[in-house]
Structures are given as structure tokens and as C-alpha cells.
Design a protein around this motif. Structure first.
Motif, mmCIF file in Angstrom:
data_model
loop_
_atom_site.group_PDB
_atom_site.id
_atom_site.type_symbol
_atom_site.label_atom_id
_atom_site.label_comp_id
_atom_site.label_asym_id
_atom_site.label_seq_id
_atom_site.Cartn_x
_atom_site.Cartn_y
_atom_site.Cartn_z
ATOM 1 N N SER A 161 45.930 39.018 33.545
ATOM 2 C CA SER A 161 47.232 39.687 33.521
ATOM 3 C C SER A 161 48.374 38.687 33.690
ATOM 4 C CB SER A 161 47.304 40.773 34.598
ATOM 5 O OG SER A 161 47.087 40.241 35.883
ATOM 6 N N LEU A 162 48.129 37.587 34.394
ATOM 7 C CA LEU A 162 49.163 36.558 34.505
ATOM 8 C C LEU A 162 49.432 35.911 33.153
ATOM 9 C CD1 LEU A 162 48.117 34.857 37.876
ATOM 10 C CD2 LEU A 162 50.042 36.429 37.493
ATOM 11 N N VAL A 163 48.385 35.782 32.337
ATOM 12 C CA VAL A 163 48.560 35.229 30.990
ATOM 13 C C VAL A 163 49.372 36.195 30.136
ATOM 14 C CG1 VAL A 163 47.383 34.355 28.943
ATOM 15 C CG2 VAL A 163 46.405 33.934 31.211
ATOM 16 N N LEU A 164 49.057 37.485 30.225
ATOM 17 C CA LEU A 164 49.884 38.470 29.528
ATOM 18 C C LEU A 164 51.329 38.379 29.995
ATOM 19 C CD1 LEU A 164 47.754 41.772 29.411
ATOM 20 C CD2 LEU A 164 48.204 40.160 27.550
ATOM 21 N N GLY A 165 51.514 38.209 31.291
ATOM 22 C CA GLY A 165 52.869 38.083 31.821
ATOM 23 C C GLY A 165 53.568 36.841 31.298
ATOM 24 N N ALA A 166 52.831 35.729 31.221
ATOM 25 C CA ALA A 166 53.409 34.494 30.710
ATOM 26 C C ALA A 166 53.808 34.624 29.249
ATOM 27 C CB ALA A 166 52.425 33.342 30.883
ATOM 28 N N ALA A 167 53.118 35.508 28.517
ATOM 29 C CA ALA A 167 53.459 35.769 27.118
ATOM 30 C C ALA A 167 54.621 36.752 26.986
ATOM 31 C CB ALA A 167 52.240 36.301 26.370
ATOM 32 N N GLY A 168 55.132 37.220 28.117
ATOM 33 C CA GLY A 168 56.259 38.144 28.096
ATOM 34 C C GLY A 168 55.883 39.580 27.827
ATOM 35 N N LEU A 169 54.619 39.933 28.059
ATOM 36 C CA LEU A 169 54.122 41.257 27.672
ATOM 37 C C LEU A 169 53.972 42.232 28.827
ATOM 38 C CD1 LEU A 169 51.438 40.122 25.059
ATOM 39 C CD2 LEU A 169 53.754 40.983 24.631
ATOM 40 N N LEU A 170 54.386 41.828 30.032
ATOM 41 C CA LEU A 170 54.276 42.740 31.173
ATOM 42 C C LEU A 170 55.610 43.014 31.853
ATOM 43 C CD1 LEU A 170 50.936 41.708 32.968
ATOM 44 C CD2 LEU A 170 51.368 43.676 31.477
ATOM 45 N N ASP A 171 56.691 42.607 31.244
ATOM 46 C CA ASP A 171 58.006 42.814 31.852
ATOM 47 C C ASP A 171 58.286 44.315 31.997
ATOM 48 O OD1 ASP A 171 60.498 42.248 32.918
ATOM 49 O OD2 ASP A 171 61.465 42.065 30.961
ATOM 50 N N GLY A 172 58.414 44.768 33.243
ATOM 51 C CA GLY A 172 58.668 46.174 33.509
ATOM 52 C C GLY A 172 57.438 47.052 33.532
ATOM 53 N N TYR A 173 56.254 46.462 33.406
ATOM 54 C CA TYR A 173 54.999 47.229 33.420
ATOM 55 C C TYR A 173 54.303 47.110 34.773
ATOM 56 C CZ TYR A 173 55.054 47.764 28.308
ATOM 57 O OH TYR A 173 55.386 48.094 27.016
ATOM 58 N N ARG A 174 53.674 48.188 35.196
ATOM 59 C CA ARG A 174 52.785 48.140 36.354
ATOM 60 C C ARG A 174 51.499 47.436 35.938
ATOM 61 N NH1 ARG A 174 50.740 52.692 37.211
ATOM 62 N NH2 ARG A 174 50.459 52.710 39.476
ATOM 63 N N ALA A 175 50.964 46.594 36.814
ATOM 64 C CA ALA A 175 49.750 45.847 36.470
ATOM 65 C C ALA A 175 49.059 45.399 37.748
ATOM 66 C CB ALA A 175 50.090 44.635 35.603
ATOM 67 N N THR A 176 47.794 45.011 37.574
ATOM 68 C CA THR A 176 47.039 44.482 38.705
ATOM 69 C C THR A 176 46.397 43.155 38.336
ATOM 70 O OG1 THR A 176 45.518 45.086 40.490
ATOM 71 C CG2 THR A 176 44.824 45.643 38.231
ATOM 72 N N CYS A 177 45.681 42.587 39.298
ATOM 73 C CA CYS A 177 45.224 41.201 39.194
ATOM 74 C C CYS A 177 44.220 40.971 40.325
ATOM 75 C CB CYS A 177 46.462 40.299 39.374
ATOM 76 S SG CYS A 177 46.208 38.531 39.150
ATOM 77 N N HIS A 178 43.586 39.818 40.347
ATOM 78 C CA HIS A 178 42.778 39.453 41.509
ATOM 79 C C HIS A 178 43.659 39.475 42.762
ATOM 80 C CE1 HIS A 178 40.392 37.013 44.293
ATOM 81 N NE2 HIS A 178 39.350 37.294 43.524
ATOM 82 N N TRP A 179 43.128 39.971 43.851
ATOM 83 C CA TRP A 179 43.934 40.169 45.058
ATOM 84 C C TRP A 179 44.630 38.893 45.528
ATOM 85 C CZ3 TRP A 179 42.708 37.199 49.275
ATOM 86 C CH2 TRP A 179 41.399 36.692 49.356
#
Length: 236
Positions: A107-125
Motif C-alpha cells: 500500500s505504501l507503493v500505491l501511495g508513492a504512485a499517488g493512488l491512495l490520496d484521500g483513500y482509507r487503507a491499511t498496511c503492516h502494523w
């Protein structure tokens, strides 16, 4: 033979955690009418963080249109945060996907691609808080769905995540049948699988052991956040 009706792509990259990919792949491969694509820059074997090599079957250049893209995580995710070629591919392929998804620190990679701006998401704790640096809204949950984004938490959540994706694509009956086929009925021997259940002393020990690595990841996340901010300033 009938043509597949669903095309699901999973990103390969050096240093990924193989279960982040192989857990969902096992679920997706059991869904009738599905074609899986293991994607990387080349068709050379890709070594996971624990040494298991996996063969890609398509490249960024040759990857067909996908219904679902899934980005796994693992230590190699840190390098992907600065990998313009991979981030560009993810942005391009995601534009036509029905679902844009991730497992663990993918999910951090998706975020780095600009694809999680304003989206709820999760990740390793251990890195959940870093999602906020990329404009996402961190949620401490096993699987998180926000519009067409679905993310799974750490490593083993990939199976839960994939069953949720199958339920979205083909209905709960299909997902339950796959769960039964796999005899996915977890009964862990210890109640230490998350920060909420692990003994405090154990949690602190693991945090200390991983602190330097998590800081490396944070620095990569900060660099990605700076690039996203610069790109936003240039287009505004």
C-alpha cells in the motif's frame, strides 16, 4: 477452451515477501475464468526476501489490460518507492483496473504512485502510520475497502484480502467455496499475531529489533511524499 473473463496481475520485485504474493495468488488461481499475470520488468527469476525465486510471466511492456492489480510488500518495497519506472507502470495499468489493491507494505507503493490520496487503507502494523505521509487515511484493520481500493494488512492477511476480492468479483458463495477448498480455518498456536494481542514485552522487543529498518522505510516514504507534493504544486 473458453477465454478467461478476469485478468489479475500481481507485481513481482526483488526482495518482496513471497507470502504477500503467493497467498493471494493461491486464492485467485482457484476462481474459474481467471488468468493470473506475474509482472516484472524482465522475465528473469525474481528472488524474494527469504531467497525463494519466482518467475514472472509478463513484463511491464507486454502486460495486458487488467481487471485487478495487486501490489505485495516486503523489504524490497523500499527501493520501489524511488523506482520511477515501476511507479509509472502502476499508475498506467491501474487507470483501467476495476480494483486497485495491495497487501502489507504494498500500500505504501500505491501511495508513492499517488493512488491512495484521500483513500482509507491499511498496511503492516509496523508502518501503518506512514500511509498518512502519502495522503492516505490509515486504518488498523485486517482488510480495508474504500471505493475501488482494497488493501490487506501484514503478510498473512493476504489470504483474507484475496477472499474479500473474490467476494467482490464473483460473490460470497465463490469466496466461501475457495476458503473451504483451501481449508482456510486458522487456529494459531499463540495469541501474539498483532500489537493488540502480543505481550507488551514481546511487542517492544520486536519494535526495537526492527527500528532501524522501519526508519529506512520512513525515509523512502518521506521522499515519495516530497515528490507527490512537488508534482501537485506543478499542476496546480
Amino acid at each position: 477452451m473458453s477465454q478467461p473473463t478476469l485478468h489479475i496481475g500481481l507485481l513481482l520485485f526483488p526482495g518482496l515477501t513471497q507470502l504477500d504474493l503467493t497467498g493471494p495468488a493461491e486464492v485467485f488461481a482457484r476462481l474459474p475464468g481467471t488468468c493470473l499475470h506475474l509482472i516484472w520488468k524482465t522475465l528473469d527469476p525474481v528472488a524474494s526476501d527469504r531467497g525463494l525465486s519466482i518467475l514472472p510471466d509478463t513484463t511491464f511492456q507486454d502486460c495486458p489490460r487488467l481487471d485487478v492489480i495487486c501490489i505485495p510488500g516486503g523489504p524490497g518495497q523500499i527501493d520501489l518507492m524511488d523506482d520511477a519506472t515501476t511507479l509509472d507502470f502502476i499508475r498506467r495499468i491501474s487507470a483501467d483496473c476495476r480494483l486497485v489493491t495491495s497487501v502489507c507494505t504494498g500500500s505504501l507503493v500505491l501511495g508513492a504512485a499517488g493512488l491512495l490520496d484521500g483513500y482509507r487503507a491499511t498496511c503492516h502494523w509496523s508502518s501503518l502510520d506512514q500511509l498518512a505521509l502519502l495522503g492516505a487515511l490509515p486504518v488498523e484493520q485486517r482488510v480495508v475497502r474504500d471505493r475501488n481500493r482494497i488493501s490487506g494488512a501484514g503478510v498473512t492477511s493476504g489470504i483474507d484480502f484475496a477472499l474479500s476480492v473474490v467476494a467482490e468479483l464473483a460473490g460470497e458463495d465463490s469466496a466461501q467455496a475457495i476458503q473451504l477448498q483451501m481449508e482456510y480455518d486458522p487456529q494459531p498456536p499463540f495469541t501474539a499475531g498483532s500489537p493488540r494481542s502480543a505481550p507488551p514485552a514481546l511487542l517492544e522487543r520486536v519494535r526495537v529489533q526492527s527500528a532501524s529498518f522501519i526508519e529506512r522505510r520512513r525515509q523512502a516514504t518521506l521522499r515519495a511524499a516530497q515528490r507527490l507534493s512537488l508534482a501537485s504544486d506543478l499542476t496546480s
